[in-house]
Design an enzyme around this catalytic site. Structure first.
Site, PDB file in Angstrom:
ATOM      1  N   HIS A  32      70.017  80.207  -8.492  1.00 41.56           N
ATOM      2  CA  HIS A  32      71.438  79.843  -9.004  1.00 41.56           C
ATOM      3  C   HIS A  32      71.473  78.442  -9.237  1.00 41.56           C
ATOM      4  O   HIS A  32      71.720  77.737  -8.063  1.00 41.56           O
ATOM      5  CB  HIS A  32      72.395  80.363  -7.975  1.00 41.56           C
ATOM      6  N   LYS A  70      78.248  71.993 -11.929  1.00 42.63           N
ATOM      7  CA  LYS A  70      76.851  72.167 -12.383  1.00 42.63           C
ATOM      8  C   LYS A  70      76.778  72.114 -13.858  1.00 42.63           C
ATOM      9  O   LYS A  70      75.987  71.325 -14.374  1.00 42.63           O
ATOM     10  CB  LYS A  70      76.065  73.114 -11.712  1.00 42.63           C
ATOM     11  N   ASP A 105      73.068  78.232 -15.211  1.00 43.20           N
ATOM     12  CA  ASP A 105      73.377  79.367 -14.432  1.00 43.20           C
ATOM     13  C   ASP A 105      72.316  80.001 -13.735  1.00 43.20           C
ATOM     14  O   ASP A 105      72.504  80.259 -12.391  1.00 43.20           O
ATOM     15  CB  ASP A 105      74.540  80.425 -15.008  1.00 43.20           C
ATOM     16  N   ARG A 112      72.680  56.955   3.357  1.00 41.05           N
ATOM     17  CA  ARG A 112      73.053  55.732   2.890  1.00 41.05           C
ATOM     18  C   ARG A 112      71.953  54.975   1.962  1.00 41.05           C
ATOM     19  O   ARG A 112      71.884  54.306   1.118  1.00 41.05           O
ATOM     20  CB  ARG A 112      73.678  54.868   3.740  1.00 41.05           C
TER      21      ARG A 112
END
EC number: 2.7.11.-
Length: 319
Positions: A139, A160, A178, A244
Site C-alpha cells: 500500500h 501520499k 495506492d 535530526r
C-alpha cells in the site's frame, strides 16, 4: 502472485520470430529457467527439465549434423513433451528437419533469432524472471524522482497521492498509486509496477479518479521502476523521536530484499514534495560518496580538537 506467461508474451518482448507453430503460441511458460540441451543431444535423459524453453545454439546444431536420421528422431521425440513450451534457435541457425517434423506433430512452436545464444538467453531470462516472480502488494505510491524509484508509504489520509500529484506536476513520473506490485529482480533489487487495473490512474480525495497519462502526457508515467528507497510519511507527534542528522540505518524488508527506509514527519506547513525531492537528491549523493552527515561530524570533531588545543594553551602557567 506470479503472472501467467505464454510463448506469445515472450515473442512480443524479445527479439524472436516464429519459424513454425504460430497457432500454438498460447502454450504456458512456468519457469524462468532456460535449458541448453547439449547432453540430451547425446541421448542422456536421466534428468531432463522438459518444462523449460529449450535453446539450441551453435554447439547443439553442429552436433546434430553428425547424427543419423533415426538418432535425431529418437532425441527429438524425447525432448518434445506436452509440457515443453517452445524451442528457440539462436544465431540465425536452423533446426534439423527431424526436429521440425516432431515439433509439428507435438504442437510445439519453434522460434528463431539472429542474436547469439548468450544474448537471447539473457534477454529471455530477464523478461521471464520479472514476469514470473512472486508479487507482493504494498500500500503506497511509487514515483520516479530524478531516475530513482521512491516508494512512498504512510497512514491512510496522510497525503501520499496528493504529494505524488505535486511531484508529477514538478516533472517527475508516476509508476503506481495506492497499490504497488513489488517483486525481487534479484537478491539486491526490487522492482515496482502498478496493477493492470490502476495503471496511469490516481485517486485524489475530493476530485476522484484522474488519468495521469491523459492529463499530463506520456512523459508523466512509467510502467515500472527499480525501487531505490522507501520514504514513509508519519503523522507528526509532539513526543516523536525524530532523526535530526539523517544518520539512521532504518531498513524495511520486502520479498527478502533489504530496502533503505526514511521516516519523514508530516506537519502542517511542510512542503512534502520538496522534502521528497531533497531526500532523493541526498540519497543519490550518498551513493556517490558525498555524505553531509559525515561532513558535519568531521567539522564538529575538528572544532572540538581546536577548542581542546586552545584550552590547553590557556591553561599553561605564566613565567
Amino acid at each position: 502472485m506470479a503472472k501467467s506467461i505464454t510463448v506469445k508474451d515472450l515473442l512480443s518482448n524479445t527479439h524472436l520470430r516464429v519459424v513454425t507453430g504460430e497457432e500454438y503460441l498460447q502454450r504456458i511458460i512456468k519457469t524462468e529457467d532456460i535449458s541448453r540441451p547439449g547432453l540430451e543431444m547425446t541421448g542422456y535423459f536421466n534428468y531432463y527439465a522438459a518444462e523449460r524453453i529449450q535453446l539450441m545454439g551453435i554447439t547443439e546444431t553442429s552436433f546434430a549434423k553428425r547424427m543419423s536420421h533415426d538418432e535425431l528422431m529418437m532425441v527429438a521425440r524425447k525432448m518434445m513433451r506436452p509440457e515443453t513450451p517452445a524451442f528457440v534457435v539462436s544465431t540465425g541457425l536452423e533446426l534439423p528437419q527431424e526436429f521440425m517434423d516432431v515439433a509439428a506433430e507435438t504442437h510445439i512452436p519453434v522460434l528463431a533469432t539472429e542474436l547469439t545464444s548468450s544474448k537471447i538467453l539473457s534477454n529471455m531470462t530477464y523478461f521471464l524472471s520479472g514476469k514470473l516472480a512472486e508479487r507482493q502488494s504494498v500500500h503506497g505510491v511509487l514515483v520516479d524522482i530524478y531516475g530513482l524509484g521512491v516508494l512512498i508509504t504512510g497512514d491512510s489520509g496522510v497525503g501520499k497521492s496528493e504529494t505524488a500529484l505535486e511531484l508529477v506536476q514538478r516533472g517527475h513520473r508516476l509508476i503506481a498509486d495506492d497499490r504497488v506490485d513489488v517483486y525481487a529482480q534479484d537478491e539486491e533489487r526490487l522492482v515496482g509496477e502498478p496493477p493492470a487495473i490502476l495503471r496511469n490512474l490516481m485517486e485524489i480525495r475530493g476530485i476522484g479518479i484522474i488519468d495521469v497519462l491523459n492529463l499530463f502526457g506520456a512523459g508523466a508515467v512509467r510502467s515500472h521502476a527499480t525501487i531505490a528507497f522507501n520514504l514513509h510519511l508519519a503523522k507528526w507527534k509532539d513526543d516523536q523521536d525524530v532523526d535530526r542528522l539523517g544518520n539512521g540505518e532504518d531498513i524495511t524488508r520486502i520479498q527478502g530484499v533489504d530496502l533503505p527506509r526514511l521516516v519523514v514527519p508530516v506537519q502542517t506547513g511542510r512542503n512534502l514534495a520538496v522534502l521528497i525531492e531533497t531526500a532523493a537528491k541526498n540519497f543519490r549523493a550518498k551513493k556517490m560518496g558525498f555524505d553531509a552527515t559525515e561532513t558535519f561530524n568531521n567539522n564538529l570533531n575538528q572544532l572540538i580538537e581546536e577548542n581542546s588545543v586552545h584550552s590547553d594553551d590557556s591553561a599553561e602557567p605564566q613565567a
